[in-house]
Design a protein around this motif. Sequence first.
Motif, PDB file in Angstrom:
ATOM      1  N   GLY A 187      68.798 102.690  25.507  1.00  0.00           N
ATOM      2  CA  GLY A 187      68.115 101.894  26.506  1.00  0.00           C
ATOM      3  C   GLY A 187      66.993 101.061  25.977  1.00  0.00           C
ATOM      4  O   GLY A 187      66.424 100.276  26.688  1.00  0.00           O
ATOM      5  N   VAL A 188      66.622 101.219  24.711  1.00  0.00           N
ATOM      6  CA  VAL A 188      65.584 100.391  24.112  1.00  0.00           C
ATOM      7  C   VAL A 188      66.274  99.469  23.129  1.00  0.00           C
ATOM      8  O   VAL A 188      66.792  99.894  22.114  1.00  0.00           O
ATOM      9  CB  VAL A 188      64.529 101.257  23.395  1.00  0.00           C
ATOM     10  CG1 VAL A 188      63.478 100.378  22.795  1.00  0.00           C
ATOM     11  CG2 VAL A 188      63.916 102.244  24.375  1.00  0.00           C
ATOM     12  N   ASP A 241      59.655 103.613  32.103  1.00  0.00           N
ATOM     13  CA  ASP A 241      60.945 103.146  32.611  1.00  0.00           C
ATOM     14  C   ASP A 241      61.973 102.951  31.507  1.00  0.00           C
ATOM     15  O   ASP A 241      62.949 102.232  31.691  1.00  0.00           O
ATOM     16  CB  ASP A 241      60.752 101.832  33.380  1.00  0.00           C
ATOM     17  CG  ASP A 241      60.070 100.779  32.510  1.00  0.00           C
ATOM     18  OD1 ASP A 241      59.974  99.626  32.966  1.00  0.00           O
ATOM     19  OD2 ASP A 241      59.644 101.099  31.378  1.00  0.00           O
ATOM     20  N   ALA A 242      61.771 103.537  30.336  1.00  0.00           N
ATOM     21  CA  ALA A 242      62.730 103.383  29.238  1.00  0.00           C
ATOM     22  C   ALA A 242      62.615 104.582  28.321  1.00  0.00           C
ATOM     23  O   ALA A 242      61.710 105.404  28.445  1.00  0.00           O
ATOM     24  CB  ALA A 242      62.468 102.079  28.460  1.00  0.00           C
ATOM     25  N   SER A 243      63.561 104.680  27.387  1.00  0.00           N
ATOM     26  CA  SER A 243      63.565 105.798  26.450  1.00  0.00           C
ATOM     27  C   SER A 243      62.421 105.661  25.453  1.00  0.00           C
ATOM     28  O   SER A 243      62.003 104.557  25.115  1.00  0.00           O
ATOM     29  CB  SER A 243      64.900 105.855  25.702  1.00  0.00           C
ATOM     30  OG  SER A 243      65.964 106.081  26.593  1.00  0.00           O
TER      31      SER A 243
END
Length: 389
Positions: free
Chosen positions: A13-14, A118-120
């Motif tokens: 996710g990044v 909101d992200a890894s």
Amino acid sequence: MTTSSAGAAGGAGVADRTGGPGAAALLRGFLSGGLVGAALACFVVGPVTDRMNLLGAGAGLIAANILLLAIPKAVRRRSAPARPGPRRALARIESRRALSSESGDIPVEFVLTVAPDDASAYRAKFTQSINLVDIPDYKPAGIVVVEYRPDQLWKVQIVTEPDAAWARRAREEVVDSAPASTLATMPTEGCGFCLLMLVGLLLGAAAVVFAFRGDLFDDDGTSGSPNVTSTTTSTTSSTVRITGDVMLMPGQMRGAAEQLIALMGTDKATELSIDEDFMSVAAPKPADPGLVDSFRFRDGKVEATGPHGTRRPDEPLIDLRALPYDRMLFLVVEAKAALGLTPETWHMSFHRAPDTGELEIIVTVGDSYGGASLRADAEGNVVERSPRR
């Protein structure tokens, strides 16, 4: 207590943590090198061959190179979506390393696990200047507030004074370590880009030289070129003495101790003292622990200074690798700032407490009117201050 998970996703996710050159970038690198090489050759060949028009051609090639590099960048910037602003997140300090500095603010190289809401989570490596007295606040495994850019994850800065809400989160929440493989790095053009640019530079210069080889070289050797006399300039080297608080440079005490250990063949010492610009050690001979030699670190070099004496078999030794070097630096800073004088010198020595036999660290500072001192335990915690009265 809320836990910010960092490692499970492994960085999913990044996006866009790293980048490499495409075919178009490689071609631009080759052409840019060719234009620069040809321009430089024009600037040299023109005056030598008396063809001054080559200077104008070289300037034109430089202008063409600027357009070659600027136009694609402008197109990408115009077509790219609006960049998101910086965001805040919690981060875990994985490691820190102080770099050399001569001022109160020391550049420190951090490796953090950044955990966006909101992200890894991912890792980031960066350098930030931290005031000398604040460095103990940034210990490994500590939680801090950072600002990062979602589109440039490698750009991270610690927020040294977060607002109350973020400060509370940093105190209460936990951030797990992200895998080392999630380290965000700045996209680079890579070795291929540099290699092709170098090849282009050489070929561009060679093309200009080849085109004007008839004017540059005279086969019969009768040209009016002046004779060139080769001269050799010799320089005399000397040892420059480094002065000032050299031993207060970050990592200097530990580094000096490691150099002395390598020379002595042991990490145990009977005596140890540290001054502004040198460290002195007395250590037992590895082959005969009953005999003691002296050693010294000064001006970046270590040397044996001769026999020191003998020791009893039961005499306790100082473990040079177990000393709190980071705390020792701050002990000197505190002694210089808090003992009621403007110090001109400082000295650090190590003794055994008469009642307990535990190792103590004594820091003495002085000026033209006398001195003052503080005493700390083996962990570097101050237990007594003796200011000048």
